[in-house]
Scaffold this motif. Structure first.
Motif, PDB file in Angstrom:
ATOM      1  N   GLY A  80      -4.145  24.934  20.371  1.00 58.46           N
ATOM      2  CA  GLY A  80      -3.241  26.170  20.359  1.00 58.46           C
ATOM      3  C   GLY A  80      -2.577  26.563  19.281  1.00 58.46           C
ATOM      4  O   GLY A  80      -2.487  27.528  18.721  1.00 58.46           O
ATOM      5  N   VAL A  81      -1.529  25.382  19.190  1.00 58.16           N
ATOM      6  CA  VAL A  81      -0.645  25.613  17.728  1.00 58.16           C
ATOM      7  C   VAL A  81      -1.292  25.507  16.785  1.00 58.16           C
ATOM      8  O   VAL A  81      -1.089  26.312  15.682  1.00 58.16           O
ATOM      9  N   ARG A  82      -2.472  24.702  16.636  1.00 59.24           N
ATOM     10  CA  ARG A  82      -3.283  24.645  15.292  1.00 59.24           C
ATOM     11  C   ARG A  82      -4.006  26.251  15.015  1.00 59.24           C
ATOM     12  O   ARG A  82      -3.981  26.459  13.777  1.00 59.24           O
ATOM     13  N   ILE A  83      -4.560  26.591  15.884  1.00 58.22           N
ATOM     14  CA  ILE A  83      -5.374  27.933  15.771  1.00 58.22           C
ATOM     15  C   ILE A  83      -4.234  29.134  15.392  1.00 58.22           C
ATOM     16  O   ILE A  83      -4.463  29.650  14.432  1.00 58.22           O
ATOM     17  N   SER A  84      -3.074  28.950  15.976  1.00 57.78           N
ATOM     18  CA  SER A  84      -2.199  30.227  15.570  1.00 57.78           C
ATOM     19  C   SER A  84      -1.485  29.770  14.154  1.00 57.78           C
ATOM     20  O   SER A  84      -1.349  30.654  13.398  1.00 57.78           O
ATOM     21  N   GLN A  85      -1.465  28.442  13.821  1.00 54.36           N
ATOM     22  CA  GLN A  85      -1.211  28.473  12.199  1.00 54.36           C
ATOM     23  C   GLN A  85      -2.280  28.775  11.249  1.00 54.36           C
ATOM     24  O   GLN A  85      -1.861  29.487  10.348  1.00 54.36           O
ATOM     25  N   VAL A  86      -3.265  28.663  11.608  1.00 57.93           N
ATOM     26  CA  VAL A  86      -4.404  29.139  10.792  1.00 57.93           C
ATOM     27  C   VAL A  86      -4.557  30.424  10.841  1.00 57.93           C
ATOM     28  O   VAL A  86      -4.470  31.124   9.777  1.00 57.93           O
ATOM     29  N   VAL A  87      -4.386  31.175  11.776  1.00 58.23           N
ATOM     30  CA  VAL A  87      -4.195  32.631  11.923  1.00 58.23           C
ATOM     31  C   VAL A  87      -3.192  33.370  11.062  1.00 58.23           C
ATOM     32  O   VAL A  87      -3.187  34.292  10.169  1.00 58.23           O
ATOM     33  N   THR A  88      -1.847  32.770  11.370  1.00 56.03           N
ATOM     34  CA  THR A  88      -0.760  32.980  10.419  1.00 56.03           C
ATOM     35  C   THR A  88      -0.747  32.744   9.102  1.00 56.03           C
ATOM     36  O   THR A  88      -0.515  33.821   8.327  1.00 56.03           O
ATOM     37  N   GLU A  89      -1.459  31.674   8.424  1.00 56.87           N
ATOM     38  CA  GLU A  89      -1.679  31.672   7.030  1.00 56.87           C
ATOM     39  C   GLU A  89      -2.665  32.623   6.462  1.00 56.87           C
ATOM     40  O   GLU A  89      -2.343  32.960   5.443  1.00 56.87           O
ATOM     41  N   ASN A  90      -3.776  32.934   7.263  1.00 56.52           N
ATOM     42  CA  ASN A  90      -4.675  33.869   6.763  1.00 56.52           C
ATOM     43  C   ASN A  90      -3.848  35.099   6.764  1.00 56.52           C
ATOM     44  O   ASN A  90      -4.289  35.907   5.744  1.00 56.52           O
ATOM     45  N   LEU A  91      -3.278  35.448   7.778  1.00 52.07           N
ATOM     46  CA  LEU A  91      -2.395  36.711   7.481  1.00 52.07           C
ATOM     47  C   LEU A  91      -1.764  36.918   6.163  1.00 52.07           C
ATOM     48  O   LEU A  91      -1.485  38.008   5.647  1.00 52.07           O
ATOM     49  N   ARG A  92      -0.835  35.766   6.191  1.00 52.45           N
ATOM     50  CA  ARG A  92       0.060  35.737   5.414  1.00 52.45           C
ATOM     51  C   ARG A  92      -0.704  35.801   3.832  1.00 52.45           C
ATOM     52  O   ARG A  92      -0.345  36.601   2.917  1.00 52.45           O
ATOM     53  N   ARG A  93      -1.771  35.371   3.551  1.00 52.36           N
ATOM     54  CA  ARG A  93      -2.726  35.111   2.336  1.00 52.36           C
ATOM     55  C   ARG A  93      -3.231  36.369   1.995  1.00 52.36           C
ATOM     56  O   ARG A  93      -3.592  36.772   0.840  1.00 52.36           O
ATOM     57  N   SER A  94      -3.370  37.371   2.992  1.00 56.51           N
ATOM     58  CA  SER A  94      -4.126  38.474   3.164  1.00 56.51           C
ATOM     59  C   SER A  94      -3.173  39.516   2.276  1.00 56.51           C
ATOM     60  O   SER A  94      -3.572  40.342   1.323  1.00 56.51           O
ATOM     61  N   GLY A  95      -1.883  39.300   2.208  1.00 54.45           N
ATOM     62  CA  GLY A  95      -0.800  40.104   1.496  1.00 54.45           C
ATOM     63  C   GLY A  95      -0.581  41.389   2.231  1.00 54.45           C
ATOM     64  O   GLY A  95       0.541  42.163   1.741  1.00 54.45           O
ATOM     65  N   ILE A  96      -1.199  41.723   3.282  1.00 52.26           N
ATOM     66  CA  ILE A  96      -0.972  42.762   3.965  1.00 52.26           C
ATOM     67  C   ILE A  96       0.141  42.671   5.100  1.00 52.26           C
ATOM     68  O   ILE A  96       1.099  43.443   5.625  1.00 52.26           O
ATOM     69  N   PHE A  97       0.253  41.473   5.741  1.00 49.50           N
ATOM     70  CA  PHE A  97       1.239  41.064   6.816  1.00 49.50           C
ATOM     71  C   PHE A  97       2.118  39.965   6.257  1.00 49.50           C
ATOM     72  O   PHE A  97       1.912  39.112   5.446  1.00 49.50           O
ATOM     73  N   ALA A  98       3.450  40.090   6.796  1.00 52.39           N
ATOM     74  CA  ALA A  98       4.438  38.769   6.309  1.00 52.39           C
ATOM     75  C   ALA A  98       4.820  38.163   7.966  1.00 52.39           C
ATOM     76  O   ALA A  98       5.363  38.893   8.636  1.00 52.39           O
ATOM     77  N   PRO A  99       3.967  37.158   8.101  1.00 50.65           N
ATOM     78  CA  PRO A  99       4.309  36.635   9.540  1.00 50.65           C
ATOM     79  C   PRO A  99       5.828  36.095   9.760  1.00 50.65           C
ATOM     80  O   PRO A  99       6.412  35.790   8.712  1.00 50.65           O
ATOM     81  N   ILE A 100       6.436  36.502  10.860  1.00 53.77           N
ATOM     82  CA  ILE A 100       7.859  36.206  11.053  1.00 53.77           C
ATOM     83  C   ILE A 100       7.929  34.635  11.159  1.00 53.77           C
ATOM     84  O   ILE A 100       7.025  33.911  12.127  1.00 53.77           O
ATOM     85  N   ASP A 101       9.097  34.040  10.839  1.00 51.59           N
ATOM     86  CA  ASP A 101       9.205  32.837  11.240  1.00 51.59           C
ATOM     87  C   ASP A 101       9.469  32.304  12.872  1.00 51.59           C
ATOM     88  O   ASP A 101      10.088  33.130  13.569  1.00 51.59           O
ATOM     89  N   ARG A 102       8.560  31.419  13.502  1.00 53.55           N
ATOM     90  CA  ARG A 102       8.848  31.181  14.828  1.00 53.55           C
ATOM     91  C   ARG A 102      10.405  31.020  15.362  1.00 53.55           C
ATOM     92  O   ARG A 102      10.483  31.086  16.414  1.00 53.55           O
ATOM     93  N   SER A 103      11.015  30.471  14.627  1.00 54.43           N
ATOM     94  CA  SER A 103      12.490  30.123  14.758  1.00 54.43           C
ATOM     95  C   SER A 103      13.349  31.489  15.191  1.00 54.43           C
ATOM     96  O   SER A 103      14.359  31.617  15.944  1.00 54.43           O
ATOM     97  N   ALA A 104      12.763  32.538  14.698  1.00 58.13           N
ATOM     98  CA  ALA A 104      13.336  34.088  14.836  1.00 58.13           C
ATOM     99  C   ALA A 104      12.860  34.476  16.163  1.00 58.13           C
ATOM    100  O   ALA A 104      13.254  35.674  16.379  1.00 58.13           O
ATOM    101  N   PHE A 105      11.849  34.130  16.571  1.00 58.44           N
ATOM    102  CA  PHE A 105      11.185  34.655  17.936  1.00 58.44           C
ATOM    103  C   PHE A 105      12.285  34.740  19.142  1.00 58.44           C
ATOM    104  O   PHE A 105      13.127  33.758  19.342  1.00 58.44           O
ATOM    105  N   ILE A 106      12.315  35.981  19.839  1.00 59.74           N
ATOM    106  CA  ILE A 106      13.429  36.304  20.731  1.00 59.74           C
ATOM    107  C   ILE A 106      13.018  35.658  22.102  1.00 59.74           C
ATOM    108  O   ILE A 106      13.707  35.064  22.851  1.00 59.74           O
TER     109      ILE A 106
END
Length: 122
Positions: A80-106
């Protein structure tokens, strides 16, 4: 012979029959011009409904990436962690999204039966 006489008489009643510059009968020139214009208008009108509206907005040169929180998928192992990392990196590389750092999650999602507190994420 009668048709030729009728045509001649019809031409006599009209404006001058010959253009001084071209030598061709003016009645025939006007008739050809009218036919050409009618055909052109008919063609233009038949093409107009087939047009597609294409709109390109070039007012903004830069687009700010949209902040996005991607939580870890819940699983019994680390898949589950590995899948979310792949999704996060794909979104970041698209240039449309800026994934928030996990340490900032409420909040940390640990149970899929409990809905997240969306008002805290605004």
């Amino acid at each position: 012979m009668l048709t030729q006489l009728a045509v001649r008489q019809g031409r006599r009643l009209q404006k001058p029959t010959h253009d001084k510059n071209k030598g061709a009968p003016m009645v025939e020139q006007h008739s050809l011009l009218q036919r050409f214009l009618a055909l052109t208008v008919a063609l233009l009108l038949s093409v107009l409904p087939a047009r597609a509206l294409v709109e390109i907005d070039i007012n903004r040169g830069t687009v700010e990436p949209l902040p996005l929180a991607v939580t870890d998928f819940i699983s019994n192992d680390d898949i589950g962690v590995r899948i979310s990392q792949v999704v996060t990196e794909n979104l970041r590389r698209s240039g449309i999204f800026a994934p928030i750092d996990r340490s900032a999650f409420i909040e940390q999602i640990t149970n899929t039966d409990v809905a997240p507190r969306f008002e805290d994420w605004r």
